[in-house]
Design an enzyme around this catalytic site. Sequence first.
Site, short mmCIF file in Angstrom:
data_model
loop_
_atom_site.label_atom_id
_atom_site.label_comp_id
_atom_site.label_asym_id
_atom_site.label_seq_id
_atom_site.Cartn_x
_atom_site.Cartn_y
_atom_site.Cartn_z
N ASP A 27 0.84 -1.19 0.00
CA ASP A 27 0.00 0.00 0.00
C ASP A 27 0.88 1.24 0.00
O ASP A 27 1.85 1.33 0.77
CB ASP A 27 -0.89 -0.03 1.24
N GLU B 79 1.62 0.33 -4.95
CA GLU B 79 1.21 1.64 -5.44
C GLU B 79 2.41 2.57 -5.44
O GLU B 79 2.88 2.98 -4.39
CB GLU B 79 0.12 2.22 -4.53
#
Length: 964
Positions: free
Chosen positions: A551, A588
């Site tokens: 993340d 990400e």
Amino acid sequence: MSLFNSSASLTLHYLPTCSTFRSLCSSPFDFSLFTKLPLSSSRFAAPKRFGTPPVITTTSFRCSMALEIDSASSVHEDNIQGSLSYSRAYWPSKDIIAWNIDIGDGSCYLYASKTAALTVTDAGIQGHDVKIQLEKDNEGLPAKVIEKFPHIRGYTAFKVPSTVDTKSLLKCQLAVASYNSGGGCRNATGLQLPGVIDELYSYDGPLGATFSGDSISLYLWAPTAQTVTASLFKNPSGGEPFETVPLKESNGVWSISGPRSWEGCYYVYEVDVYHYSTLKIEKCFANDPYARGVSADGSRTLLVDINSDSLKPEGWDNLANEKPVLLSLSDISIYELHIRDFSANDLTVDSNLRGGYLAFAAQDSAGILHLKKLSAAGLTHVHLLPSFHFAEVNDDKEKWKFVDPKTLESLPSDSEEQQARITAIQDEDGYNWGYNPVLWGAPKGSYATNPNGPSRIIEFRKMVQALNHIGLRVVLDVVYNHLSSSGPHDQNSVLDKIVPGYYLRRDADGSIESSTCMNDTASEHYMVERLILDDLSSWAVNYKVDGFRFDLMGHIMKHTMVRATSMLQGLSKGRDGVEGSSIYLYGEGWDFGEVAKNARGVNASQLNLGGTGIGSFNDRIRDAMLGGGPFGPPLQQGFATGLSLEPNDHDHGSKSNEDRMLAVSKDHIQVGMAANLRDYVLTNCDGKQVRGSEVYNYDGSPVGYALQPIEIVNYVSAHDNETLFDIISLKTPINMTVDVRCRMNHIATSIIALSQGTPFFHAGDEMLRSKSLDRDSYNSGDWFNRLDFTYNSNNWGVGLPPKSHNENNWPLIRERLANPSYKPDKNHIVAAVENFTNLLQIRYSSPLFRLRTVKDIQDRVRFHNNGPSGVPGVIVMSIEDGRAGASGLSQLDPKFQYIVVIINVRPNQVSLADAVFRGKALQLHPVQVASNDIIVKESKFEPSSGCFTIPPKTTAVFAEPRHN
């Protein structure tokens, strides 16, 4: 007397009172960068490639206002600038303190108080035990300091005398103050210590609880602590400790050994330490950062030997030899799934197991049968949303609140009532995505049948084992970029209690950075990186997971990700019970906040990852297909949602501008289909030969940036933002039929499935999944997140989505939800599932869709129908294999020697001829010939003219069988 002279400056800061929010940009009210972010009762979606910033109203969040004096401003000598509440100076190395001031001909001193008694008066700092004069170093900061802390490169350097007992001082409250030549105190502030802590206390020995023979040892890294004790409890909650033991310190590591009878008990650390947030010596009660088990209420750490045979399901130790075959990382395809979503509404799963780990072991449930179908078609990996111990969901199911779905089912499809009832209990139900970590290394207890004891460990392993047995490997979603809480008192604060100010990244004033959403962590600090690496190793070795999705990976340093990749891929079956070479890392790679443009060191952002083999999400292909970014105008269209060809009510400018947007979006998609390679050459919409890196995004960044195919994760939807079907339903014209929207859904998934690189799919997109147009369902409960593996419903029209983050679009949403023609029926859903599995079968029917090297993609993949004369809205891609008489290409595919993929997003049939295809024996792919899609079967190829005829809204794949 005025505090400021005429040259002083003021900065007005609007600061949300919610401690989890900070502005992510330098310019005022630039809210173009948001993440999974609880804000009062709202939440913004995760940052992607950002278009127009969202509209933020004065009611969107509660603000306080603060005036900050520019640190460079001049002040009168009888007024002290700064405060010990700030930490504007840094101690980056044992011999150097850095502070962004100019003392002129004045002096500077370092102060320490073991009891945290420092105060600032007009006469200077009082209450100190130690006062040390610092000499300005005219050579400036050393290169090693600037390399590690580039954001302080311009600070003034002060020498720390070599006689100073630095280690003793680090256990104290610390401050520096500057004085003018007359002895008046001009400035005072606290210090940030991670640099000197790393230099003196970096440690690679044992941490956490270790089990050996008849003893258990505890190790806690806490170099700034004054004392550490451990309280041991028989039970997970309540009662008094049966024993409280002091730990002894050796070079920053506190340890104690005890009897094996402690196993199965719980413990809590009590740490006496100075805390920067309160300016006090605090008594902090904390879990072990290396906890492998935790009590249901999260307040105690379980003493559990994770290697105990009693915690291993039958056959666990042999699982590495039974893993689904994976010949290359290029063969990976990923299905993103939330553990609770998978079975919470599946009536074919035992009611006691729904929403948890063991639902995956129910091998004949509707959900498992669906996963088996995807696995049989070729899907390789299931990506599980966060499953470590996170905040906002109580592990004790008895404390959950529920809304009876039967009371909601009869309400109108555009009613506000459903969301009102769901949000009334949203913080007390069993639902949350989990992007608010408390302990990274312990499985979440709310997914276990018993949140206390070792059940969560055993059941997590059974889940991994069950998925492996149906041919699917497991990816864990890890959240190392931030923590749920900080400070000395919050129960969910752990790391910031044990070494305050070290694990969390802080700004120039000493406040915790929150650009990720809250409590940003600092992997540039040695022991933060070490904790991340140790945690990854634990999940890989102890739970045999096969990959990790990071993340907000851009907030982690590149060297951390590179070390993680090397460490994991170095694991072996013989030594570790894991084949590390098959572990895949991706995440990400957004570049924003305090780490943007390598401000804190080279970060793991998209443009920095080339050559590492680490994957990053390709937002370029997503935005080109859907239109704009997640924060752009909601009706802005893209290549797959009707741009130029089937316009909606959004003003895209003139028709020529719309046509240009369509042509540019096609270029972006084609680069993505070639694995978004930096050096891949294609003909762009202007007829020019360009590399992927020479095709530019709307923000000026290159579209192509990868150096290896596995470095790109192509996707069109994920848990963040609207589902694929919902975004198509939002952006397409009101009068479009649901049949056409379903075909658009299929086209979008086909582009991802047939691209080079790693394809990634959000669970349910293959079933036309809807969240009733909710753009951020992180806390929207089971009702808006429902999956139906019986294919009876796609969950469209279950009420207006939660007000807090959808209200601005309610007029658009209401109009669509109220229209019954938008809702697919079971036939649409079944057809979508079949089309999706067909796509997977086609991808895995030929290695040409999964090329492993840059050279193979450059040599074999071509795009046609390009340049100004190309038919708009049509992509033609060919992939060539080696064959007799052809030079330069080796043979990869035993079945097909040439493949052509044609994607027609137009509302009409198209015919395209190209001399390069003349004489080829191309046939519609056997999978499509055998499918129930009667429209794709109308696709034709005429060898003599090299002409293809493709129906509207269709992706057709043609293959030339191998004859040599």
